[in-house]
Design a protein around this motif. Structure first.
Motif, PDB file in Angstrom:
ATOM      1  N   ARG A 115      53.160  73.972  62.043  1.00 45.78           N
ATOM      2  CA  ARG A 115      51.782  74.458  61.982  1.00 45.78           C
ATOM      3  C   ARG A 115      51.246  74.743  63.388  1.00 45.78           C
ATOM      4  N   LEU A 116      51.663  73.926  64.308  1.00 45.71           N
ATOM      5  CA  LEU A 116      51.075  73.952  65.644  1.00 45.71           C
ATOM      6  C   LEU A 116      51.303  75.270  66.366  1.00 45.71           C
ATOM      7  N   VAL A 117      52.457  75.907  66.132  1.00 45.34           N
ATOM      8  CA  VAL A 117      52.789  77.110  66.894  1.00 45.34           C
ATOM      9  C   VAL A 117      52.381  78.400  66.194  1.00 45.34           C
ATOM     10  N   SER A 118      51.748  78.297  65.019  1.00 47.32           N
ATOM     11  CA  SER A 118      51.293  79.512  64.339  1.00 47.32           C
ATOM     12  C   SER A 118      50.090  80.090  65.073  1.00 47.32           C
ATOM     13  N   ASP A 119      49.938  81.392  65.035  1.00 43.41           N
ATOM     14  CA  ASP A 119      48.848  82.056  65.754  1.00 43.41           C
ATOM     15  C   ASP A 119      47.480  81.596  65.266  1.00 43.41           C
ATOM     16  N   SER A 120      47.344  81.431  63.934  1.00 43.57           N
ATOM     17  CA  SER A 120      46.041  81.042  63.392  1.00 43.57           C
ATOM     18  C   SER A 120      45.645  79.643  63.845  1.00 43.57           C
ATOM     19  N   PHE A 121      46.624  78.735  63.883  1.00 40.96           N
ATOM     20  CA  PHE A 121      46.295  77.366  64.283  1.00 40.96           C
ATOM     21  C   PHE A 121      46.044  77.289  65.788  1.00 40.96           C
ATOM     22  N   THR A 122      46.790  78.081  66.555  1.00 40.44           N
ATOM     23  CA  THR A 122      46.547  78.109  67.997  1.00 40.44           C
ATOM     24  C   THR A 122      45.129  78.588  68.289  1.00 40.44           C
ATOM     25  N   ALA A 123      44.679  79.566  67.511  1.00 41.02           N
ATOM     26  CA  ALA A 123      43.299  80.046  67.675  1.00 41.02           C
ATOM     27  C   ALA A 123      42.306  78.931  67.354  1.00 41.02           C
ATOM     28  N   LEU A 124      42.592  78.151  66.307  1.00 45.72           N
ATOM     29  CA  LEU A 124      41.722  77.026  65.957  1.00 45.72           C
ATOM     30  C   LEU A 124      41.691  76.013  67.106  1.00 45.72           C
ATOM     31  N   LEU A 125      42.864  75.750  67.707  1.00 44.24           N
ATOM     32  CA  LEU A 125      42.910  74.808  68.822  1.00 44.24           C
ATOM     33  C   LEU A 125      42.056  75.283  69.997  1.00 44.24           C
ATOM     34  N   GLU A 126      42.065  76.582  70.247  1.00 46.42           N
ATOM     35  CA  GLU A 126      41.236  77.106  71.337  1.00 46.42           C
ATOM     36  C   GLU A 126      39.759  76.859  71.056  1.00 46.42           C
ATOM     37  N   THR A 127      39.369  77.031  69.800  1.00 45.90           N
ATOM     38  CA  THR A 127      37.977  76.758  69.419  1.00 45.90           C
ATOM     39  C   THR A 127      37.653  75.275  69.593  1.00 45.90           C
ATOM     40  N   ILE A 128      38.580  74.410  69.160  1.00 51.88           N
ATOM     41  CA  ILE A 128      38.381  72.964  69.315  1.00 51.88           C
ATOM     42  C   ILE A 128      38.242  72.612  70.800  1.00 51.88           C
TER      43      ILE A 128
END
Length: 730
Positions: A115-128
Motif C-alpha cells: 500500500r505504501l508505494v502506491s501513488d494514491s497512498f503516497t499522495a495521502l502521506l504528503e497531505t498527512i
C-alpha cells in the motif's frame, strides 16, 4: 517527559535493555538508524517510545496484517494512540481512521509495503505530512529488503521510492537477523544517510539448542508426544511439506495433544483463525511450514521443533528464535537425518522461472550453499552457539553450557595430518574450488572435472583413500567452522587459505575434530524458573486463569494483558495494594488503571485464603543516609537480601539502585565474608574458567580478563568472581 519516564509510564519498565537507550537517543536526534536486535531484545520500544516523544505521526512499515493488528492492540492496551490502514478495513472504517490521523489523534500508523508505494497512498502521506507532520518512517523486519536475506520480499525493494519523496524524514530500519552483507544491502536499498548502527549480540542465553537423530530417517510419534508432554507449554513444530503438516497435526490430536495446521495451502480465513487460536492459548501446538511465524509476538512459546531440516541457518535462527521471547528458558530441537538433505535438494531443483520453466541457476547455486551450511550445523560437534553466531560474524568461544554438544561432548581426535593434506590440496588447486572438488582429488576420483583441470597429476591426488567421503566432508566443515579455512558466501563455496590455515600447514597449530558417530539423543532437562513453592504456584495459576478470562472477554491474546514474566513476579511478591502493584514489571499507568484493581483483588483474596501476606521487597530510599556512612550498611543490606533468596534484579528493584551497583555490593560482601557461595550468580563451570584467567592476569584490571575470555562473561560476573579469587588467594 524524559525517555525513562515514558518507558515506565507507557510500558511499565524501569530500565532500558542493552542498546535501547542509544537507539532511542539517535532517533530523537533525527538520525537514520539501522538496529539489529535479537528476537525478544525489545525492538518495538526502540521506535514506539520516540514516536510518543516526537511531534507528528510515526509511519511503520510492517509485512503482515496479523502483525499490525497485534502490535496496534498491544499499544492501545498501554494507552497509546495507534492504528493501521490495510485491506481488512471497509471504506468507511478507513475514512474514519484517516480523519483521526488528520486531527492529530494518532501517534503511530501501521501500513503494509504494498500500500505504501502506491501513488494514491503516497499522495495521502504528503497531505498527512503537511497537516500533522511525519516524524519518522520505520521499516520493521528490514531484512525483507535484501535479496540476501532469508525472507526477501520484492515489495520492500520499492520503499526506496518513499525515501525519494520524503528525503528529510529520518528512517529507522530494524530486524532481528542480518549478516554483514544483508546490513549493507539494507543501508543501500533504503538510502540511509550516515545511519546510527547498532548490532546487538545474536546470543539468546535462555535457549537450549539440540540436534536429535531420526530413527531410520523418521521421527517416532511416541518420542515426539513424550517430548511435548515433558517440555510443556506452547510449541511450534516446523515441517517441510504441507502434507506432513496436516498429517502430524492430525496424529497429535488423536494422541490427546491439541494442535492446528498452518500452511500456504489453507485459506486466508483458516490461517488467521488458526493463528489467533494459538496466540490466545486455545491450542497448545502449531504445526506449520515456514509460512508461519514472522512477526508473531507470542512471548511464551516454550519450544520450537524442526521436524525436517531448515533451508538456511538464518531461517533456522529466526524460526527457533520464536521460542522464549519472554526471556524464560526454552528449547530448540532439530530432528535430522542425512536423507533430509536429499529431500531439501529436491525442492531446490524445482526452483524454476514461473513463465519459462527454466532452472533458476543462480538461485539454485546459492540455495545449495545455504543447504550445505545448515547441514554442517546439524552434523557439527562444535558448540551450537559458536556455529550459529559465527554465521552472523559474531565470535563466541568456549562452552555455552546450553546446547547438546557442550552438555554431552564427543571425544576429540587429532586430525592435524588430515587437515594438512586437505589444506595442501586447496593450495595446490590455487584456491579456486569448493569442498566437493577437493574431496574428489584426495579420494583419487576420475570425475571429468578432476581430469579436465589436470588435478589427477597433483601430489595430493589419491592421498586420502584411507578416509571415507563423509569423513573428509566432516573435516572440511570443521575447518570452516573453526576458521581454519575460508569459504566464500557467493553460492560457489570457494575455499581460500587464511593465516590459521598456514599455521596448520607449518605444524604450528593442531587440529582437533570430534566425529559425529551418533547425533545427540541424551535426555536433557532445560533449566526452569526457580520453584515458586506450591502456594505461590497456585497463585500463579490463578492469575493465569484470570488473565485468560479477561483476554477471552476482550477477544485478545492473554499476553497483551500481562506477560508470564509479570505474572510470576506477582506470584512471588503478592502485591496487595495498587501502590505495590505499580512496581511490578510491565505495569504501566494505563494497565494499572484498567487491570490493577482486578488483579490486586485476586491476589488479596488468595493471600487471605492461604494465610499469606504481601512480600514486596522493602523500599529503602537512596537518601536515607549519607552515601559515605551508608556504604558498609548498604553492602550488608544487599547481602542479606541475597541470602534471603532475592536475585540481583529483585534487589535492584527493592533498593532502587542499578543492577551493576548491586553486583558491586555483592563483590564487597564476598570479600568481607558475608556470602559463602555465588552459585546462584555464576555456575561452577564458569567460575572455574574465570578463576584460571585471574590466576594468569591477577585482579588489578577486568578488561584483560574480559577480552581473553572472548567477551563471553559479563563484567558483573567477573566482578563477583574476582572477589572470590581474592578470598581464595589470601
Amino acid at each position: 517527559m524524559l525517555p525513562l519516564e515514558a518507558l515506565k509510564h507507557y510500558f511499565g519498565y524501569e530500565a532500558f535493555r542493552p542498546g535501547q537507550a542509544d537507539i532511542i537517543t539517535a532517533s530523537l536526534n533525527q538520525q537514520d538508524v539501522l538496529a539489529i536486535l535479537p528476537t525478544g531484545g525489545g525492538k518495538s520500544i526502540c521506535f514506539q517510545l520516540p514516536a510518543l516523544l516526537k511531534t507528528g505521526i510515526t509511519l511503520v512499515v510492517s509485512p503482515l496484517i496479523a502483525l499490525m493488528l497485534d502490535q496496534v492492540v498491544a499499544l492501545q492496551k498501554n494507552g497509546i494512540a495507534a492504528t493501521f490502514l490495510n485491506s481488512t478495513l471497509s471504506a468507511a472504517e478507513a475514512r474514519g481512521r484517516i480523519a483521526a490521523i488528520m486531527a492529530g489523534e494518532v501517534k503511530l500508523l501501521y501500513v503494509a509495503p504494498e500500500r505504501l508505494v502506491s501513488d494514491s497512498f503516497t499522495a495521502l502521506l504528503e497531505t498527512i505530512h503537511q497537516t500533522v507532520g511525519i516524524s519518522s518512517i520505520v521499516v520493521d523486519e528490514a531484512h525483507c529488503v535484501s535479496e540476501w536475506g532469508h525472507d526477501f520480499r520484492p515489495d520492500y525493494r520499492q520503499l526506496s521510492r518513499l525515501r525519494e519523496r520524503f528525503p528529510t524524514i529520518p528512517v529507522i530500519a530494524l530486524t532481528a537477523t542480518a549478516t554483514h552483507r544483508v546490513r549493507t544491502d539494507i543501508t543501500e536499498q533504503l538510502s540511509l544517510k550516515k545511519p546510527f548502527v547498532h548490532v546487538a549480540s545474536f546470543n539468546r542465553p535462555n535457549l537450549y539448542y539440540e540436534v536429535i537423530e531420526k530413527s531410520r530417517g523418521k521421527v517416532s510419534l511416541s518420542e515426539l508426544t513424550g517430548y511435548i508432554k515433558e517440555t510443556e507449554g506452547s510449541g511450534i513444530i516446523y515441517c517441510m511439506s504441507r502434507k506432513q503438516v496436516e498429517k502430524l497435526a492430525s496424529e497429535l490430536n488423536e494422541n490427546g495433544i491439541s494442535a492446528l495446521p498452518y500452511h500456504a495451502g489453507l485459506s486466508n480465513e483458516t490461517r488467521t483463525d488458526h493463528q489467533t487460536r494459538f496466540i490466545r492459548d486455545d491450542v497448545q501446538i502449531m504445526v506449520a511450514t515456514v509460512a508461519f511465524g514472522m512477526g508473531i509476538n507470542k512471548p511464551d512459546v516454550r519450544f520450537v521443533i524442526h521436524y525436517d531440516l531448515p533451508q538456511t541457518i538464518e531461517g533456522y535462527y529466526q524460526e527457533s528464535g520464536r521460542a522464549g521471547r519472554d526471556g524464560e528458558p526454552a528449547r530448540c530441537t532439530l530432528f535430522f537425518s542425512p536423507g533430509d538433505i536429499k529431500q531439501a535438494d529436491w525442492f531446490i531443483q524445482n526452483k524454476v522461472h514461473p513463465e519459462t520453466n527454466e532452472p533458476l541457476e543462480d538461485e539454485q547455486r546459492i540455495a545449495r550453499q545455504q543447504l550445505r551450511q545448515i547441514a554442517a550445523y546439524a552434523d557439527s560437534t562444535l558448540c551450537r552457539r559458536t556455529t550459529l553466531l559465527g554465521y552472523f560474524g559474531e565470535v563466541f568461544g568456549g562452552n555455552c553450557g546450553q546446547c547438546d554438544n557442550c552438555r554431552f561432548p564427543k571425544p576429540k581426535q587429532d586430525w592435524t595430518i588430515e587437515a594438512q593434506k586437505f589444506l595442501s590440496c586447496v593450495a595446490r588447486t590455487n584456491e579456486r574450488f569448493g569442498i566437493r572438488h577437493i574431496v574428489d582429488i584426495l579420494r583419487g576420483s576420475t570425475q571429468d572435472k578432476v581430469i579436465k583441470y589436470g588435478h589427477d597429476k597433483l601430489s595430493t591426488f589419491g592421498i586420502g583413500l584411507d578416509k571415507s567421503i563423509k569423513e573428509w566432508q566432516h573435516l572440511a566443515r570443521s575447518l570452516v567452522q573453526q576458521n581454519l579455512v575460508n569459504e566464500s558466501d557467493d553460492g560457489y563455496g570457494i575455499l581460500t587459505l587464511n593465516t590459521l590455515s598456514w599455521a596448520v600447514l607449518r605444524g604450528q597449530h593442531q587440529v582437533w575434530v570430534s566425529m559425529p558417530n551418533q547425533l545427540s539423543k541424551e535426555k536433557v532437562t532445560v533449566e526452569k524458573e526457580p520453584n515458586l513453592g506450591p502456594i505461590h504456584t497456585g497463585l500463579f495459576q490463578s492469575l493465569r486463569t484470570l488473565r485468560k478470562e479477561l483476554a477471552d472477554d476482550q477477544g485478545i491474546a492473554p499476553y497483551l494483558i500481562f506477560t508470564e514474566t509479570s505474572l510470576k513476579e506477582m506470584a512471588r511478591y503478592r502485591p496487595c495494594s495498587l501502590a505495590s502493584f505499580s512496581r511490578i514489571t510491565g505495569v504501566g499507568d494505563k494497565k494499572l488503571e484498567v487491570y490493577g484493581s482486578t488483579f490486586v483483588n485476586r491476589i488479596f483474596s488468595y493471600c487471605k485464603t492461604h494465610g499469606l501476606s504481601e512480600a514486596m521487597p522493602h523500599f529503602i530510599p537512596r537518601e536515607a543516609v549519607p552515601e559515605k556512612k551508608a556504604a558498609g550498611e548498604r553492602t550488608r543490606n544487599v547481602c542479606k537480601l541475597f541470602q534471603n533468596g532475592l536475585y540481583p534484579q529483585d534487589i535492584a528493584k527493592s533498593l532502587e539502585m542499578k543492577v551493576q551497583r548491586v553486583y558491586e555490593h555483592l563483590a564487597d560482601g564476598i570479600e568481607a565474608g558475608q556470602i559463602a557461595s555465588i552459585e546462584k550468580l555464576v555456575s561452577s563451570e564458569r567460575q572455574t574458567t574465570m578463576l584460571k584467567a585471574f590466576d594468569k592476569h591477577g585482579a588489578d584490571r577486568l578488561k584483560p580478563i574480559y577480552e581473553e575470555l572472548n567477551e563471553q562473561f559479563s563484567y558483573e560476573e567477573l566482578r563477583v568472581v574476582r572477589a572470590l579469587w581474592k578470598v581464595k588467594s589470601k
